[in-house]
Enzyme design. Structure first.
Site, PDB file in Angstrom:
ATOM      1  N   TYR A  59       0.835  -1.196   0.000  1.00  0.00           N
ATOM      2  CA  TYR A  59       0.000   0.000   0.000  1.00  0.00           C
ATOM      3  C   TYR A  59       0.873   1.251   0.000  1.00  0.00           C
ATOM      4  O   TYR A  59       1.607   1.519   0.960  1.00  0.00           O
ATOM      5  CB  TYR A  59      -0.933   0.016   1.206  1.00  0.00           C
ATOM      6  CG  TYR A  59      -2.023  -1.029   1.194  1.00  0.00           C
ATOM      7  CD1 TYR A  59      -2.361  -1.714   0.031  1.00  0.00           C
ATOM      8  CD2 TYR A  59      -2.727  -1.345   2.352  1.00  0.00           C
ATOM      9  CE1 TYR A  59      -3.345  -2.677   0.023  1.00  0.00           C
ATOM     10  CE2 TYR A  59      -3.737  -2.293   2.350  1.00  0.00           C
ATOM     11  CZ  TYR A  59      -4.035  -2.972   1.188  1.00  0.00           C
ATOM     12  OH  TYR A  59      -5.021  -3.927   1.180  1.00  0.00           O
ATOM     13  N   HIS A 115      -1.094 -11.892   0.863  1.00  0.00           N
ATOM     14  CA  HIS A 115      -2.022 -10.955   0.239  1.00  0.00           C
ATOM     15  C   HIS A 115      -2.853 -11.580  -0.877  1.00  0.00           C
ATOM     16  O   HIS A 115      -4.027 -11.244  -1.055  1.00  0.00           O
ATOM     17  CB  HIS A 115      -1.239  -9.758  -0.305  1.00  0.00           C
ATOM     18  CG  HIS A 115      -2.033  -8.500  -0.396  1.00  0.00           C
ATOM     19  ND1 HIS A 115      -1.463  -7.256  -0.323  1.00  0.00           N
ATOM     20  CD2 HIS A 115      -3.345  -8.266  -0.553  1.00  0.00           C
ATOM     21  CE1 HIS A 115      -2.394  -6.318  -0.424  1.00  0.00           C
ATOM     22  NE2 HIS A 115      -3.547  -6.915  -0.574  1.00  0.00           N
TER      23      HIS A 115
END
Length: 349
Positions: A59, A115
């Site tokens: 991110y 993820h």
């Protein structure tokens, strides 16, 4: 007070709403985000009982972790911190975990997730290294390292994100205790209902639902499809033409059905004298398979609106009504929870 539940078989307690930290630190996708607003949101969320925070190494190139870490200084013990490692990095899980901890300024994570599943199509989105793409690490290799991190006390709980039923079966067959699967789930993204949610419930794997408000759509901030920024319209909900260069699915989208659903949601919310975002969140939390919903809040005013939904008891008949009005979207998109690839090329199975 916000309800809390244990994640899977762990002792980690998660509140009904988890704070999505992708915008923290600012970046191309979400735009600028002031650290002052981040600090205010994080502190207010803890005070309100929404004390779980979801970030990832990818991110904003690690800036989300750095920003969250700054906001949590002095309050780390009051928070549940979740971060994620990309599948292309799973030959060196310990290295990447420590790097995340360094950015966060912490000595442990409450939950550490893979993820995306480890497959060629998923890995290609994380690296251009052909050796890794053609010969990615195995599930056994990745999760053995996660188990070691847990033994060392660097993480408290092991999770996965965006794993389908077959992929979950592969992981659980290794004997690793996996406590949570983070999956997209909201009124217009219901694919997990068919197989993934029942499997999780049967195997003590909690679900944290991501994209609780479909990136603002279910908060009512976009009156028409044309109001949605192209770079945020790259899922199969939108036409390939709308998403433009950011989209890669090549499908027709369900914009008509989706915005008809949103219009009906506005009517229901207005009739109940609540915000459409609160209705959308309350519907998610009504589902028995949902441990928590992941919702982003850019400022304290948004946070206060969203948190109020956690204590709202949605009537059964309203839940059923929303199930029905969102059915055309579900029927059109199907039971494939990978909303960014063509249905025939899912990274989730």
């Amino acid at each position: 007070m916000i309800r809390k539940v244990n994640l899977g078989k762990s002792g980690v307690q998660i509140p009904a709403m988890t704070i999505g930290c992708w915008p923290f630190g600012g970046g191309e996708y979400w735009g600028e985000q002031s650290q002052r607003d981040v600090n205010n949101v994080v502190h207010a969320a803890i005070d309100m009982g929404a004390n779980a925070f979801d970030t990832a190494e990818m991110y904003n190139d690690g800036e989300s972790e750095r920003s969250l870490g700054k906001a949590l200084r002095g309050r780390r013990t009051e928070a549940v911190v979740i971060s994620k490692i990309g599948p292309s990095n799973c030959r060196h899980v310990r290295k990447h975990c420590i790097e995340s901890l360094q950015r966060l300024g912490m000595d442990y994570l409450d939950v550490y997730m893979l993820h995306w599943p480890i497959n060629k199509l998923a890995v290609e989105h994380f690296t251009s290294d052909r050796d890794i793409i053609e010969s990615p690490p195995t599930v056994e290799e990745a999760y053995a390292q996660l188990v070691e991190l847990k033994r060392e006390g660097l993480i408290r709980s092991i999770g996965m994100s965006n794993f389908g039923r077959t992929q979950m079966e592969e992981v659980l067959s290794t004997g690793v205790q996996v406590d949570v699967n983070e999956m997209p789930y909201n009124i217009v993204s219901r694919a997990i209902e068919a197989e993934i949610a029942p499997y999780c419930m049967a195997n003590d794997v909690s679900i944290i639902g991501s994209m609780g408000l479909q990136q603002g759509l279910l908060a009512g901030i976009y009156p028409t499809p044309g109001d949605v920024p192209a770079h945020q319209a790259h899922s199969r909900h939108f036409s390939q033409a709308h998403g433009g260069a950011a989209a890669r699915h090549g499908e027709a989208g369900v914009e008509k059905e989706m915005f008809e659903c949103v219009d009906r949601l506005r009517e229901i919310a207005d009739g109940m004298h609540i915000h459409i975002a609160q209705l959308s969140i309350a519907w998610i939390l009504k589902k028995p398979f949902m441990a928590s919903t992941l919702v982003g809040s850019r400022n304290v005013a948004e946070l206060e609106t969203n948190v109020k939904a956690c204590s709202y008891e949605l009537p059964d008949e309203v839940e059923a009504q929303i199930d029905e009005i969102s059915r055309p979207v579900l029927d059109a998109l199907g039971n494939n929870p990978d909303y960014y690839e063509h249905s025939s090329k899912s990274r989730i199975f």
